[in-house]
Design an enzyme around this catalytic site. Structure first.
Site, mmCIF file in Angstrom:
data_model
loop_
_atom_site.group_PDB
_atom_site.id
_atom_site.type_symbol
_atom_site.label_atom_id
_atom_site.label_comp_id
_atom_site.label_asym_id
_atom_site.label_seq_id
_atom_site.Cartn_x
_atom_site.Cartn_y
_atom_site.Cartn_z
ATOM 1 N N LEU A 194 0.866 -1.185 0.000
ATOM 2 C CA LEU A 194 0.000 0.000 0.000
ATOM 3 C C LEU A 194 0.895 1.225 0.000
ATOM 4 C CD1 LEU A 194 -2.901 0.806 2.471
ATOM 5 C CD2 LEU A 194 -0.812 2.165 2.554
ATOM 6 N N ASN A 195 0.523 2.249 -0.789
ATOM 7 C CA ASN A 195 1.162 3.546 -0.550
ATOM 8 C C ASN A 195 0.123 4.654 -0.496
ATOM 9 O OD1 ASN A 195 1.744 2.721 -3.466
ATOM 10 N ND2 ASN A 195 2.563 4.766 -3.641
ATOM 11 N N ASP A 196 0.202 5.678 -1.286
ATOM 12 C CA ASP A 196 -0.586 6.901 -1.053
ATOM 13 C C ASP A 196 -2.100 6.694 -0.920
ATOM 14 O OD1 ASP A 196 1.901 7.506 -2.060
ATOM 15 O OD2 ASP A 196 1.173 8.621 -3.777
ATOM 16 N N GLN B 54 -3.169 3.565 -3.274
ATOM 17 C CA GLN B 54 -2.264 2.913 -4.201
ATOM 18 C C GLN B 54 -1.985 1.518 -3.675
ATOM 19 O OE1 GLN B 54 -0.116 4.694 -7.082
ATOM 20 N NE2 GLN B 54 -2.315 5.089 -7.015
ATOM 21 N N TYR C 25 -1.498 5.754 -11.186
ATOM 22 C CA TYR C 25 -0.840 6.469 -10.095
ATOM 23 C C TYR C 25 -1.829 7.367 -9.345
ATOM 24 C CZ TYR C 25 4.084 5.200 -10.855
ATOM 25 O OH TYR C 25 5.290 4.556 -10.917
ATOM 26 N N SER C 26 -1.306 8.082 -8.358
ATOM 27 C CA SER C 26 -2.162 8.806 -7.409
ATOM 28 C C SER C 26 -3.030 9.878 -8.042
ATOM 29 C CB SER C 26 -1.288 9.457 -6.338
ATOM 30 O OG SER C 26 -0.861 8.451 -5.467
ATOM 31 N N ARG D 65 2.691 14.410 -12.056
ATOM 32 C CA ARG D 65 1.657 13.484 -11.576
ATOM 33 C C ARG D 65 0.898 13.999 -10.361
ATOM 34 N NH1 ARG D 65 6.697 10.684 -10.922
ATOM 35 N NH2 ARG D 65 7.502 10.901 -8.804
ATOM 36 N N ASP D 66 -0.029 13.150 -9.912
ATOM 37 C CA ASP D 66 -0.781 13.312 -8.670
ATOM 38 C C ASP D 66 -1.756 14.488 -8.713
ATOM 39 O OD1 ASP D 66 0.985 11.294 -7.991
ATOM 40 O OD2 ASP D 66 2.318 12.599 -6.858
ATOM 41 N N GLU E 219 5.955 15.912 -4.896
ATOM 42 C CA GLU E 219 4.887 14.946 -5.175
ATOM 43 C C GLU E 219 3.631 15.280 -4.377
ATOM 44 O OE1 GLU E 219 6.729 11.099 -4.137
ATOM 45 O OE2 GLU E 219 6.956 10.772 -6.284
#
Ligand code: FRU
Length: 513
Positions: free
Chosen positions: A64-66, A82, A125-126, A187-188, A246
């Site tokens: 798991l991330n963001d 994520q 992605y995020s 990104r993001d 980020e």
């Protein structure tokens, strides 16, 4: 809480008709099949791990991330994150999806976004979620490594009619690659509405490798125009703050515009910036026409060991909520990796501003998890170490209000074994005027010390949440927070209180969770 169910089994997927953009059915998608097969095979291993969390969101398996797409939609809270179920084998991230009526009891929904299209071959992605006139809309970055191994980035949207199944927009991407002068680290997207227009902040870097957040605007979420740089590292004022920014969030809090983001490449500076990558904010006023923020100093948001990529969302009660990733990119040294899972999210926090500083407190709803209250009033600790009946465990909330006239140091020792070979220290030194978290003897993997200045006001309040392998600490009603993971033995459950060089008075409340 136990409300986090596992991924769907392969059989369930065979029988479910999730439709994707471009007519691709998940059940025909080889990647998805593999993901699900692998994860159901690993369930037993994952769930047998003592370090699994009881009331934090964590992956059913894998990485798991963001946090992504945090929104209250038609009364229900939705949160995505994520998620790489095949970790450490594969790097293609998906968006896992959970929802909750109250921010503390979550249930798992089908994974919302998988890399299924040409513009996202190497990960969804995020990004964020918005309510577009009643349409539940996700905005995210499609990450691609092209045939030459070079990165391409695409900002994309997906929509849902039922809050569960998301269809990718047929004319995705809505923004292709970065504008001139910036690299493909672009990104993001975080999107909000202001004066009838949509705005998007995006994290990127200049070709000279300086972190930047860009501002775009749109009338319909489909056609976007670049306005300018909200802020960037290429200024003396910010002391050249990192090569990449980020996960930006731009929001209004108590009348101020705040840019919260994660700069990478910032050097440690005394007690500040001691994690591999940082997270903090600039506060000021955004000029929407120029796309520029006027701001003061950069302030680190959390002072613990693991905190990154938080996402904020305003709920229907008007509260500004925040949830973070309790992890740091490229730090994968954890005993849970051998059991095929890694990382978790923080509990949800509510933000407010005091003297231009962000205060973070657990949302009110965390009280729903409290059981078996134990209370002590006016406990006097005089140059000694004490232990109190019923205050013991690995899954609890603890509130301590300390007051003193003269004392050198006092604190709490958590997760101690009987010989105190294992312990996690949280203490205040009145001379240094610092609160200190020491996990050098906490257990497996992670070590180190984090310190933070707190003015000696002869009283200090500590509220902390222990959940097996996670520790979240709130000092002085949100003035500072420390978010960290620790890996003590299962039977290291003692808690001690101590004072050195004087006397402290202590009021305690404790609940099992
Ligand atoms: C931050 C981050 C984001 C990116 C995502 C990919 O942790 O690197 O910038 O969108 O993770 O998983």
């Amino acid at each position: 809480m136990g409300a986090i169910s596992l991924l769907l089994t392969l059989d369930e997927v065979e029988n479910k008709q999730f439709e994707f953009g471009g007519g691709i059915m998940i059940k025909n998608n080889e990647l998805t099949k593999n993901l699900i097969k692998t994860s159901s095979e690993l369930n037993e291993k994952v769930n047998g791990d003592y370090y699994r969390l009881k009331y934090h969101l964590m992956p059913s398996v894998g990485f798991l991330n963001d946090p992504n797409g945090f929104i209250q939609f038609n009364g229900e809270y939705h949160l995505f994150y994520q998620f790489n179920p095949l970790y450490p084998k594969d790097k293609r991230v998906c968006w896992a999806h959970v929802k909750s009526p109250d921010l503390v009891h979550w249930s798992m929904l089908p994974t919302a976004l998988y890399p299924s299209e040409w513009y996202e071959t190497h990960g969804c992605y995020s990004g964020c979620a918005v309510n577009n006139n009643g349409e539940f809309t996700l905005i995210y970055t499609g990450n691609v490594k092209n045939k030459l191994g070079k990165r391409e980035t695409y900002q994309c949207i997906a929509q849902s009619n039922d809050g569960e199944n998301f269809v990718k927009y047929k004319n995705n991407p809505v923004i292709s690659n970065a504008p001139e002068g910036y690299t493909t680290h672009f990104r993001d997207p975080k999107v909000w509405k202001h004066d009838g227009l949509w705005y998007m902040s995006l994290g990127t870097q200049t070709e000279k490798e300086e972190g930047v957040v860009l501002l775009y605007s749109s009338q319909d979420l489909l056609v976007w125009n670049k306005i300018g740089e909200i802020a960037g590292a290429n200024t003396k004022k910010l002391n050249y703050l990192g090569y990449m920014w980020e996960c930006p969030n731009l929001f209004k809090l108590d009348g101020k515009d705040i840019l919260l983001f994660c700069p990478q490449g910032v050097e440690p500076n005394g007690d500040l910036y001691n994690n591999r990558y940082q997270c903090g904010y600039l506060l000021g006023k955004l000029n929407y026409k120029m796309g520029k923020l006027s701001y003061g100093d950069f302030t680190e948001l959390d002072r613990g060991f693991e905190f990154y990529a938080p996402q904020v969302s305003r709920d229907e009660k008007g509260r500004l909520l925040l949830v973070g990733w309790m992890g740091i990119p490229e730090e994968e040294d954890s005993p849970t990796v051998k059991n095929n899972w890694l990382h978790c999210l923080t509990i949800v926090r509510e933000l407010h501003l005091e003297n231009d500083k962000i205060y973070q407190n657990p949302v009110e709803e965390m009280k729903l998890l409290r059981t078996n209250e134990t209370k002590y009033e006016n406990v006097v600790i005089n140059n000694e170490q004490i232990r109190l009946n019923n205050i013991y465990g690995d899954c609890f909330e603890l509130v301590c209000d300390f007051s003193w006239e003269n004392v050198l140091e006092f604190g709490i020792k958590l997760r101690c074994d009987d010989e105190e070979k294992q312990k996690t220290l949280l203490y205040y030194n009145t001379k240094e005027e610092k609160i200190i978290l020491d996990r050098c003897k906490s257990g497996l993997s992670k070590t180190g010390v984090r310190k933070c200045k707190i003015v000696n006001r002869k009283k200090l309040s500590i509220r902390l949440f222990m959940d097996k392998s996670s520790l979240e600490i709130f000092i002085n009603k949100g003035e500072e927070t420390f978010s960290s993971r620790i890996y003590p033995k299962e039977d290291s459950k003692n808690i001690f209180f101590y004072a050195q060089g004087g006397i402290v008075n202590l009021n305690i409340k404790y609940w099992n969770i």
